[in-house]
Enzyme design. Structure first.
Site, PDB file in Angstrom:
ATOM      1  CG  ASP A  73      -1.891  -7.554  -2.389  1.00  0.00           C
ATOM      2  OD1 ASP A  73      -2.197  -6.441  -1.932  1.00  0.00           O
ATOM      3  OD2 ASP A  73      -0.718  -8.002  -2.351  1.00  0.00           O
ATOM      4  CG  ASP A  74      -5.881  -3.446  -0.491  1.00  0.00           C
ATOM      5  OD1 ASP A  74      -6.842  -3.719   0.233  1.00  0.00           O
ATOM      6  OD2 ASP A  74      -5.367  -2.311  -0.534  1.00  0.00           O
ATOM      7  CE  LYS A 150       1.714  -7.291   0.079  1.00  0.00           C
ATOM      8  NZ  LYS A 150       1.737  -7.242  -1.395  1.00  0.00           N
ATOM      9  CG  ASP A 152       0.305  -2.748   2.651  1.00  0.00           C
ATOM     10  OD1 ASP A 152       1.369  -2.120   2.811  1.00  0.00           O
ATOM     11  OD2 ASP A 152      -0.266  -2.850   1.551  1.00  0.00           O
ATOM     12  NE  ARG A 208       7.661  -4.660  -0.709  1.00  0.00           N
ATOM     13  CZ  ARG A 208       6.489  -4.123  -1.064  1.00  0.00           C
ATOM     14  NH1 ARG A 208       5.372  -4.812  -1.020  1.00  0.00           N
ATOM     15  NH2 ARG A 208       6.437  -2.874  -1.501  1.00  0.00           N
ATOM     16  CG  ASP A 212       4.151  -1.138  -3.843  1.00  0.00           C
ATOM     17  OD1 ASP A 212       4.596  -1.282  -2.684  1.00  0.00           O
ATOM     18  OD2 ASP A 212       2.934  -1.092  -4.107  1.00  0.00           O
TER      19      ASP A 212
HETATM   20  C1  GAL Z   1       1.079  -1.627  -1.046  1.00  0.00           C
HETATM   21  C2  GAL Z   1       1.910  -2.890  -1.055  1.00  0.00           C
HETATM   22  C3  GAL Z   1       1.598  -3.639  -2.328  1.00  0.00           C
HETATM   23  C4  GAL Z   1       0.126  -3.968  -2.357  1.00  0.00           C
HETATM   24  C5  GAL Z   1      -0.704  -2.702  -2.198  1.00  0.00           C
HETATM   25  C6  GAL Z   1      -2.190  -3.012  -2.030  1.00  0.00           C
HETATM   26  O1  GAL Z   1       1.333  -0.909   0.106  1.00  0.00           O
HETATM   27  O2  GAL Z   1       3.274  -2.559  -0.967  1.00  0.00           O
HETATM   28  O3  GAL Z   1       2.401  -4.792  -2.434  1.00  0.00           O
HETATM   29  O4  GAL Z   1      -0.165  -4.880  -1.336  1.00  0.00           O
HETATM   30  O5  GAL Z   1      -0.296  -1.950  -1.079  1.00  0.00           O
HETATM   31  O6  GAL Z   1      -2.958  -1.863  -1.891  1.00  0.00           O
END
Ligand code: GAL
Length: 504
Positions: A73-74, A150, A152, A208, A212
Site C-alpha cells: 500500500d501507500d 490499487k 487511490d 471501492r 475506509d
Molecule cells: C486511503 C485508502 C486506504 C489506504 C490509504 C493509504 O485512501 O482508502 O485503503 O490505501 O489511503 O494512504
C-alpha cells in the site's frame, strides 16, 4: 436456417464473452483475493514485511485457497527521478533490493505483486502521486513485474464531482496499464465518490464503494458520515466505517457486480482483534456473499488460530468465487427490541443465486442470515423470501420443491488444527517437525490445483458444507444465530419427480 441459428448463436456467444470480461484484461473473473498491508501496518512497509508475509501465505495454505496478490500500500516511494523519465523511486531503506527483486521473489512463490498509487498529485500519505505521470508510472510498474494496481483518490486537484470527470481521470491510468501489454489487475480506490459502480466496470476490475473500513461491527464515527437509507449517496466517504455501515452501502448496488468487475467493500479486518469471533464470521460471510474482493488486512505473522480458521473456510470462499459471479442481495432487514450499545438491532436476510452443483435445472442458492441484535436470536427465512427474484409472493417454482440446507460454517477448521498449521511453519520459526504447513490438514482445499468452479462441478465436499436440515416446499430455513453473528447456507435442490410409494 441452421446457418442463421449458428450465426445467432455466435453473436450471443460474442455478447456473453464481452459481458464476462468487462474491462477486457481477462482478470478478476472471480473477485480477486490477496493481502494488503494497510489495515494493520499503515505506512510501516518494507521488503522484509512483504516477503515474510508472502512466505506465511504459502505456509499457512492461504495461497492454496486462492489468496494470490501481495499488495504493497501507500508510503513506499521517495519521489521521482528527474534524470530518468521522472519515474518513481522506491525508498531504498524500505526496499534495499528494489521493487523488481520483490516482484521476482513473490513470483517465485507463485504469488502476484500488488502496487499502490494515487490518481492525484500526492498519495493519501503525501508521497508522489501518478496524476499526469500515468504512462511513465504504468511502464515502471510493468517493468518491475507488478500484477495489480490499487489506485487511490487523494489530492485529485478537484478533478472529481461528477461521473465524467472522475471516470476520465481513472481511465487515463487504465489506458496506460493496457498499453504496457502486461496484464495488471486494476483496482479503483475512490471510496464510492461519483458512483464508480456506474462507470468502473468499463475500465477497471473493482472499485471501492465506501470510506475506509474500521475494525468495528457497528460503532458510528463522525469521520464516516454517511449511514442510513441514503448511505450509498455519499459525498464525503471518510474513514472509520464499520462493517455494518459498509454492508448497508453495498446493499443498494449489488447488481453492479459482474465477472471482471466487482464492488470492493474494502480489506478484511478479520484477525485485527477488535471484533468478536461471531462478528468476524459475519464480516467474512458478508464480504464473500456480496462478491467483494477478499483482501486480508491482518498481520499474518501473529494471526490467531481462530481467525486463520475463518479465513481458511473453503466452503465460504467457494461462494465468493462462484463462477456465476452474481452478488447476493438483501431481502429484508428489520429492527428488534434488542439494541446494542450503538443502537444496532437489525436482523437481515441476504440471498443470491449460485451455480448449480447438481447439474439440474435449479441453481444453488446462498442464504445469509445476520443477527445485529444484542442477543442470540432464532432466525427464519422463508423460501418465498429467499427466491423472491424468481417470482414474487411465493410464486417462484423454487418455492415448490425441497432443498438441502448445507451449513457452510459447520466444517470450520478447529482451532487446534489451525494452531498446528501455524506451528508447522518454518517462516514463524515455530516448525518443530521440519515439514511445511501445507502438508498439515490433508482435508484442505487447493484452488491452485483445482479451481473453485471445477471443485464445485466435482461436488467436492470441502466446498459444499454440511447438510444441516432439509427444507420442504414452501418451507423455512431456521438458524440460531449468535449476537452480531451470521448463519450461512448453501441451498441445494433435492431431486424432484421421484414419486412417493403411495402415489404410484
Ligand atoms: C486511503 C485508502 C486506504 C489506504 C490509504 C493509504 O485512501 O482508502 O485503503 O490505501 O489511503 O494512504
Amino acid at each position: 436456417m441452421a446457418f442463421k441459428n449458428l450465426l445467432r448463436g455466435a453473436a450471443v456467444a460474442a455478447f456473453l464473452a464481452s459481458k464476462v470480461e468487462a474491462v477486457d484484461n481477462g482478470l478478476a473473473i472471480t473477485p480477486q483475493m490477496g493481502w494488503d498491508n494497510w489495515n494493520s501496518f499503515g505506512c510501516d512497509v518494507s521488503e522484509t514485511l512483504l516477503l515474510q508475509t508472502a512466505q506465511l501465505i504459502v505456509d499457512y495454505g492461504l495461497k492454496d485457497l486462492g489468496y494470490h496478490y501481495v499488495i504493497l500500500d501507500d508510503c513506499w516511494s521517495i519521489g521521482r527521478n528527474a534524470s530518468h523519465n521522472n519515474s518513481l523511486i522506491a525508498n531504498p531503506e524500505k526496499f534495499p533490493n528494489g521493487m523488481a527483486a520483490v516482484a521476482d521473489q513473490l513470483h517465485a512463490l507463485g504469488l502476484g505483486f500488488g502496487m499502490y498509487s494515487d490518481a492525484g498529485k500526492y498519495t493519501c500519505g503525501g508521497y508522489a502521486g501518478s496524476l499526469g505521470y500515468e504512462t511513465v508510472d504504468a511502464n515502471t510498474f510493468a517493468e518491475w513485474g507488478v500484477d495489480y494496481l490499487k489506485y487511490d483518490n487523494c489530492f485529485n486537484m478537484g478533478q472529481a464531482g461528477n461521473q465524467m470527470i472522475s471516470s476520465a481521470r481513472y481511465e487515463v491510468m487504465a489506458n496506460a496499464l493496457n498499453a504496457t501489454g502486461r496484464p495488471i489487475l486494476y483496482s479503483l480506490c475512490n471510496w464510492g465518490e461519483d458512483y464508480p459502480w456506474n462507470w468502473g466496470s468499463t475500465i477497471a476490475n473493482s472499485w471501492r464503494i465506501s470510506g475506509d473500513v474500521y475494525d468495528s461491527w457497528d460503532q458510528p464515527d463522525s469521520r464516516c458520515p454517511c449511514d442510513g437509507p441514503d448511505a450509498w449517496n455519499c459525498g464525503l466517504p471518510g474513514f472509520h466505517c464499520s462493517v455494518t455501515n459498509i454492508m448497508n452501502k453495498a446493499s443498494f448496488i449489488v447488481s453492479k457486480a459482474q465477472p471482471g468487475a466487482w464492488n470492493d467493500l474494502d480489506m478484511l479486518e478479520v484477525g485485527n482483534g477488535a471484533m468478536t469471533d461471531a462478528e468476524y464470521v459475519a464480516h467474512f460471510s458478508m464480504w464473500a456473499a456480496a462478491k467483494s474482493p477478499l483482501i486480508l488486512g491482518n498481520d499474518i505473522r501473529v494471526v490467531p488460530a481462530k481467525d486463520l480458521a475463518i479465513l481458511s473456510n473453503a466452503a465460504v470462499i467457494a461462494v465468493n468465487q462462484d463462477p456465476s459471479g452474481s452478488s447476493a442481495a438483501r431481502r429484508w432487514m428489520y429492527s428488534t427490541d434488542s439494541t446494542d450499545a450503538y443502537g444496532g438491532s437489525a436482523l437481515q436476510l441476504w440471498s443470491g443465486s449460485l451455480k448449480s452443483t447438481t447439474g439440474g435445472q435449479y441453481n444453488d442458492m446462498v442464504v445469509l442470515l445476520i443477527n445485529g441484535a444484542n442477543e442470540t436470536m432464532v432466525m427464519n427465512a422463508t423460501l418465498a423470501d429467499i427466491f423472491v427474484d424468481s417470482g414474487a409472493a411465493g410464486t417462484a417454482r423454487q418455492v415448490k420443491i425441497s432443498w438441502e440446507a448445507r451449513d457452510l460454517w459447520a466444517n470450520r477448521m478447529s482451532e487446534a488444527e489451525a494452531q498446528a498449521i501455524i506451528d508447522a511453519s518454518s517462516a514463524t520459526g515455530n516448525a518443530t517437525n521440519g515439514y511445511n504447513a501445507t502438508m498439515v490438514g490433508s482435508g484442505r482445499y487447493n484452488a491452485t490445483k483445482t479451481s473453485y468452479a471445477q471443485g464445485l462441478k466435482n461436488n467436492d465436499t470441502l466446498l459444499l458444507g454440511n447438510v444441516t436440515t432439509t427444507v420442504g416446499p414452501s418451507g423455512t430455513v431456521t438458524a440460531t444465530v449468535e449476537r452480531h453473528g451470521a448463519a450461512l447456507f448453501r441451498l441445494r435442490a433435492l431431486p424432484t419427480g421421484v414419486k412417493k410409494r403411495d402415489e404410484l
